[in-house]
Design a protein around this motif. Structure first.
Motif, PDB file in Angstrom:
ATOM      1  N   GLN A 175       0.816  -1.212   0.000  1.00 32.02           N
ATOM      2  CA  GLN A 175       0.000   0.000   0.000  1.00 32.02           C
ATOM      3  C   GLN A 175       0.850   1.263   0.000  1.00 32.02           C
ATOM      4  N   LEU A 225      -6.038  -2.218   4.020  1.00 30.33           N
ATOM      5  CA  LEU A 225      -5.540  -1.131   3.185  1.00 30.33           C
ATOM      6  C   LEU A 225      -5.014  -1.616   1.842  1.00 30.33           C
ATOM      7  N   SER A 226      -4.508  -2.840   1.796  1.00 27.95           N
ATOM      8  CA  SER A 226      -4.003  -3.363   0.533  1.00 27.95           C
ATOM      9  C   SER A 226      -5.091  -4.042  -0.285  1.00 27.95           C
ATOM     10  N   PRO A 243      -8.246  -2.396  -1.422  1.00 23.16           N
ATOM     11  CA  PRO A 243      -9.164  -1.245  -1.460  1.00 23.16           C
ATOM     12  C   PRO A 243     -10.556  -1.609  -1.961  1.00 23.16           C
ATOM     13  N   TYR A 264     -12.149  -2.520   1.367  1.00 26.50           N
ATOM     14  CA  TYR A 264     -12.125  -1.436   2.358  1.00 26.50           C
ATOM     15  C   TYR A 264     -12.992  -0.247   1.947  1.00 26.50           C
ATOM     16  N   ASP A 265     -12.982   0.090   0.661  1.00 29.94           N
ATOM     17  CA  ASP A 265     -13.705   1.277   0.219  1.00 29.94           C
ATOM     18  C   ASP A 265     -15.224   1.104   0.298  1.00 29.94           C
ATOM     19  N   THR A 268      -7.001   9.799   6.685  1.00 30.16           N
ATOM     20  CA  THR A 268      -6.511   8.644   5.949  1.00 30.16           C
ATOM     21  C   THR A 268      -4.994   8.527   6.084  1.00 30.16           C
TER      22      THR A 268
END
Length: 485
Positions: free
Chosen positions: A58, A385-386, A388, A391-392, A402
């Protein structure tokens, strides 16, 4: 013109045979090919990626300006590796490689390069048989295999230190200084190799100048890293008995292998095995700094000493000391039998502390549109986080800024009162937690997370994945199955 003189003809034939043998000698190609094959074997590790690799991934995907801003706050000691990954990762992904595979390829290539360097140094010091044995020994060592398949800097550091050691032996001073400086900028603890090299180089004025130049070059990074050490290495404790036992075992084996070995080889190899890990362990009694991967390059010295045992015995040495071919074959088979289970295990998700991709898969399976996510503790935000795409689609309840905006690795979180207010408004929460046997963080914000979930929510389901738990919480009576886990 007359026919060549017979003596000259014999000389030319000998030179031709030597050149031919040099092009095809097994010690030149077998160690790097073996290291390459072992590195590429199951490089995806069952579709897994642990949290340190997730950090690399990330961070490397951030714009270069944001990456520079991050390094001013944390992880400066990994800055050069992040920059290299930032440049190389898109190339691997453009070839259609999965991100974890593309992330690990530089380590695979660096390990092959290190095995080549170990073999080349063994050839210079003890001949072709020792070169082949040393290069192969390095390639098959379990820690070497492990970090050949990891998207971090340790394999690259080892390759730079190995070739710096070769340059030291050949007295190629510019190459020596450059390689060792690169190693130190890839990871600050490579500077301990300078102390190991002092045993062989201290009497040489050129070495002392190079060593001073390397230390001066590494000093700015060391000063920045020292200022970040509490945040970066605060998780470390003092060395355990297992750390000391492992060091004692490797040191004892190295001393045993060094008996009757060539003096020049011992002066290069033995300090490399003993000093970097030994000094780091000793310092860690006062200020915890020791992790074995920080001094992975020390194993190159062990491989050199092991390779020296394959050198043909000197004429004056009693024949009984020579290892018979049958005994050598039996020893090789026994070693292979011991290494195969380790090699297989190293290529599974269980070989690392956790699996960020497995956590993301569990979240994807449990989540519904509009769900919230809570990281307990906050540093476990790295698990998503890696990924997305996962996570998004969630609402990160505790997030204040962030990672990119805050120039941090995992972002910053809201104060406890605002966090409690947001959490009590959420209908469903996915909590990402450490395994049940791990201690709970004592920070007030983490306690607020636990207390609010316990008071306002029912625990619907807990899924254990390697190194983590994903728990689904819902309002009382709103668990999907109507049952409380």
């Amino acid at each position: 013109m007359g026919a060549p003189h017979p003596h000259r003809k014999h000389q030319e034939a000998a030179i031709s045979r030597t050149a031919s043998a040099g092009r095809t000698a097994p010690w030149r190609w077998l160690p790097p090919l073996l290291a390459l094959a072992l590195g590429l074997w199951r490089l995806d590790r069952g579709g897994s990626m642990w949290r340190d690799e997730s950090v690399t991934l990330q961070v490397a995907r951030r714009p270069l300006g944001d990456l520079v801003g991050l390094l001013g706050q944390v992880d400066a000691v990994h800055g050069l590796h992040y920059a290299l990954t930032h440049a190389l990762l898109p190339l691997g992904e453009a070839l259609g490689l999965p991100a974890p595979v593309a992330l690990r390829l530089p380590s695979v290539l660096a390990t092959a390069l290190a095995a080549t360097g170990v073999a080349a140094l063994g050839h210079r010091l003890a001949g072709p048989r020792a070169a082949l044995a040393a290069g192969v020994a390095y390639a098959v060592l379990p820690p070497v295999q492990m970090y050949a398949q990891e998207g971090r800097s340790y394999a690259l550091v080892a390759a730079a230190v190995v070739w710096a050691t070769y340059a030291l032996h050949r007295r190629r001073w510019v190459a020596y200084a450059v390689l060792l400086a690169v190693a130190c900028w890839l990871h600050a603890f490579a500077v301990l190799a300078v102390l190991a090299h002092a045993v062989a180089g201290w009497r040489l004025r050129a070495w002392r100048r190079c060593a001073a130049a390397v230390v001066a070059c590494a000093l700015p990074l060391a000063l920045v890293g020292a200022g970040q050490a509490d945040r970066q290495l605060g998780w470390l404790g003092r060395p355990s008995w297992a750390d000391w036992a492992a060091y004692a075992l490797v040191a004892g084996l190295a001393l045993l292998l060094a008996r009757d070995a060539d003096r020049d080889l011992v002066r290069l190899a033995l300090p490399l095995v003993l000093l970097p890990p030994g000094l780091l362990l000793a310092v860690s009694l006062v200020r915890p700094l020791y992790v074995d991967r920080y001094v992975l390059y020390a194993l190159a010295g062990l491989a050199l000493l092991a390779g020296a045992r394959a050198r043909p015995p000197a004429p004056a040495r009693p024949p009984a000391r020579a290892l018979r071919p049958a005994a050598a074959l039996a020893a090789a088979l026994a070693l292979a039998g011991a290494l195969v289970p380790w090699s297989l295990w190293l290529r599974t998700p269980d070989s690392r502390k956790d699996d960020a991709l497995a956590v993301a898969a569990a979240v994807r399976d449990l989540a519904r549109p509009g769900d919230a996510v809570l990281f307990m503790p906050a540093r476990r935000r790295e698990w998503l986080l890696s990924s997305p795409g996962v996570y998004d689609g969630l609402t990160d309840l505790a997030l204040a800024a962030t990672p990119t905006a805050s120039r941090t690795l995992q972002g910053t979180e809201l104060p406890s009162d605002r966090l409690r207010a947001r959490l009590t408004e959420a209908p469903r929460v996915l909590a990402l937690m450490d395994p049940a046997d791990q201690p709970l963080d004592a920070f007030p914000r983490e306690a607020v997370k636990r207390q609010t979930l316990a008071v306002f929510f029912d625990l619907c389901e807990v899924r254990a994945v390697h190194g983590a738990r994903v728990a689904l919480y819902a309002r009382p009576g709103e668990c999907p199955s109507g049952e409380i886990g």
